[in-house]
Design a protein around this motif. Structure first.
Motif, PDB file in Angstrom:
ATOM      1  N   THR A  42      12.464 -34.893 -17.495  1.00 56.95           N
ATOM      2  CA  THR A  42      11.258 -35.424 -16.882  1.00 56.95           C
ATOM      3  C   THR A  42      11.622 -36.326 -15.715  1.00 56.95           C
ATOM      4  O   THR A  42      12.664 -36.983 -15.724  1.00 56.95           O
ATOM      5  CB  THR A  42      10.432 -36.225 -17.902  1.00 56.95           C
ATOM      6  OG1 THR A  42      11.237 -37.286 -18.410  1.00 56.95           O
ATOM      7  CG2 THR A  42       9.965 -35.353 -19.049  1.00 56.95           C
ATOM      8  N   PRO A  44      11.016 -39.632 -13.524  1.00 58.05           N
ATOM      9  CA  PRO A  44      10.400 -40.932 -13.764  1.00 58.05           C
ATOM     10  C   PRO A  44       9.135 -41.086 -12.925  1.00 58.05           C
ATOM     11  O   PRO A  44       9.069 -40.647 -11.781  1.00 58.05           O
ATOM     12  CB  PRO A  44      11.481 -41.929 -13.338  1.00 58.05           C
ATOM     13  CG  PRO A  44      12.449 -41.156 -12.520  1.00 58.05           C
ATOM     14  CD  PRO A  44      12.316 -39.719 -12.904  1.00 58.05           C
ATOM     15  N   ASP A  46       7.803 -43.979 -12.106  1.00 55.69           N
ATOM     16  CA  ASP A  46       7.808 -45.182 -11.278  1.00 55.69           C
ATOM     17  C   ASP A  46       8.534 -44.929  -9.955  1.00 55.69           C
ATOM     18  O   ASP A  46       9.328 -44.012  -9.823  1.00 55.69           O
ATOM     19  CB  ASP A  46       8.442 -46.349 -12.024  1.00 55.69           C
ATOM     20  CG  ASP A  46       9.825 -46.001 -12.574  1.00 55.69           C
ATOM     21  OD1 ASP A  46      10.103 -44.800 -12.736  1.00 55.69           O
ATOM     22  OD2 ASP A  46      10.606 -46.922 -12.835  1.00 55.69           O
ATOM     23  N   GLN A  52      18.279 -48.209  -6.117  1.00 58.46           N
ATOM     24  CA  GLN A  52      18.455 -46.784  -6.413  1.00 58.46           C
ATOM     25  C   GLN A  52      18.649 -45.972  -5.132  1.00 58.46           C
ATOM     26  O   GLN A  52      19.464 -45.052  -5.090  1.00 58.46           O
ATOM     27  CB  GLN A  52      17.251 -46.254  -7.200  1.00 58.46           C
ATOM     28  CG  GLN A  52      17.193 -46.750  -8.626  1.00 58.46           C
ATOM     29  CD  GLN A  52      15.905 -46.355  -9.313  1.00 58.46           C
ATOM     30  OE1 GLN A  52      14.832 -46.380  -8.706  1.00 58.46           O
ATOM     31  NE2 GLN A  52      16.003 -45.993 -10.588  1.00 58.46           N
TER      32      GLN A  52
END
Length: 94
Positions: A42, A44, A46, A52
Motif C-alpha cells: 500500500t 502511504p 500522508d 524523505q
C-alpha cells in the motif's frame, strides 16, 4: 509503383485503404482481458516529508544519462536546498 498524376495517386490511396481495412470479421468469442492483480503493497496516504525527499535524492548517481525529462542527477543535486524545497512542494501538490 510510381504514381505520376493526381488521379493515379487517389486511385493508389483507394487501393491501399481497401487492402488495409478490408478484412474478415473476427470469428468466435472475444478473448477475456488479462487479470490485473491489485498491488500487494500500500502507498502511504500522508505527504512525504522534506527528509524523505532528501533521502530519495541521495542515491542518484552522477554521470548517468538523463531520463525522459532531460534532468541529470548532477542538476538535481546541485539544486541544493532551493530545489529540495521546490520538489517537496511539487510532491505535496501531486
Amino acid at each position: 509503383m510510381f504514381v505520376r498524376s493526381s488521379l493515379e495517386r487517389l486511385e493508389r490511396w483507394k487501393e491501399f485503404s481497401e487492402e488495409l481495412y478490408n478484412h474478415e470479421q473476427p470469428q468466435g468469442l472475444l478473448a477475456d482481458p488479462p487479470r490485473i492483480d491489485p498491488p500487494t503493497t500500500t502507498m502511504p496516504a500522508d505527504e512525504p516529508t522534506i527528509e524523505q525527499v532528501k533521502t530519495a535524492m541521495q542515491p542518484l548517481r552522477n554521470g548517468k544519462a538523463a531520463g525522459a525529462d532531460h534532468v541529470t542527477a548532477e542538476a538535481i543535486k546541485t539544486g541544493g536546498n532551493v530545489l529540495l524545497h521546490r520538489l517537496h512542494a511539487l510532491l505535496q501538490t501531486i
